[in-house]
Design an enzyme around this catalytic site. Sequence first.
Site, PDB file in Angstrom:
ATOM      1  N   CYS A 132      -8.301   5.634  -4.695  1.00  0.00           N
ATOM      2  CA  CYS A 132      -7.320   6.589  -4.170  1.00  0.00           C
ATOM      3  C   CYS A 132      -6.620   6.004  -2.952  1.00  0.00           C
ATOM      4  O   CYS A 132      -7.151   6.027  -1.842  1.00  0.00           O
ATOM      5  CB  CYS A 132      -7.998   7.904  -3.800  1.00  0.00           C
ATOM      6  N   CYS A 135      -5.875   8.590  -0.247  1.00  0.00           N
ATOM      7  CA  CYS A 135      -7.058   8.946   0.548  1.00  0.00           C
ATOM      8  C   CYS A 135      -7.406   7.867   1.572  1.00  0.00           C
ATOM      9  O   CYS A 135      -7.717   8.162   2.732  1.00  0.00           O
ATOM     10  CB  CYS A 135      -8.261   9.165  -0.364  1.00  0.00           C
ATOM     11  N   ASP A 136      -7.379   6.595   1.144  1.00  0.00           N
ATOM     12  CA  ASP A 136      -7.988   5.529   1.936  1.00  0.00           C
ATOM     13  C   ASP A 136      -7.029   4.453   2.430  1.00  0.00           C
ATOM     14  O   ASP A 136      -7.432   3.595   3.216  1.00  0.00           O
ATOM     15  CB  ASP A 136      -9.088   4.842   1.106  1.00  0.00           C
TER      16      ASP A 136
END
Length: 307
Positions: A132, A135-136
């Site tokens: 992701c 997300c990261d």
Amino acid sequence: MKKLIIIGSGPAGLTAAIYSARARIETVIVEGLLPGGQLTTTTDVENYPGFPASIDGYSLVLEMRKQAERFGTVFVSGDVKFASLVEKPPSLTLETGEVLQAAAIIIATGASARYLGIASEQKLRGKGVSACATCDGALYRDVPLAVVGGGDTAMEEALFLTRFASRVTIIHRRDQFRASKIMAERVQSHPKISIVWNSAVEEVLGAAADKVTGVRVRNLITSALSDIPVGGLFLAIGHKPNTDAFKGQLDMDETGYLIAKNTRTNIAGVFAAGDVQDSVYRQAITAAGSGCMAALEAQRYLESLVQ
């Protein structure tokens, strides 16, 4: 028989439990094989409101769980192996053989990212290996990154990562992308993106350092091996919704994602929340939001049964 059973203990399931238990609805969560869901594999969550200093995914899920427990949610360990949803009341059979019945059910089983299936990748999940970018990605500023995949999702992930990375290398098994023409053109014309064609990742390097330091790539035509130094590896080869137990009963799209309208499925009293019905956003905050929606819908449904 229980009032409400929630299947799944990620942000969607836990948020649903907070709302339903707080409304004094008897609430049981079946945790699943991976309590907390995919979020527990994320080291730093920087985009969830209320945590300006960031929080690791496991701690965020733990705080949600404590909140759900505070209002009386009961947690049951195990995984649902079979569901009988058409008959009333619907029932769930756990891997232990235990059968649970409820007046209403919220399915929040999430979706599992597809990984390459190599040992070094699994050792470094959450330590530089991610599925992701949204997300990261912000955790990897000014370092080189690699993306595996060739569809629109891979193109989107690579373009997003250029905001942070010093450069992005896309590794693809074929000599052309499956992505739409416009997305492929954007990637191929981007000055920070390079492409390694006809190649597959053989090994993720960095286990000794406990962080990703590079990837070993095999050319599928010549079999030649080469190492690419990167600080992170992002997999964009698809997700599989965790819906096997509900096939043949609930409406799904061609990939297996549940089809829901305002979290309501095609079976009255059965609701869906989080990534199990969301193939687009797949964020903790959107999962939590849909968990809230599912709980409110379930509450209205349960109230209708006693009128």
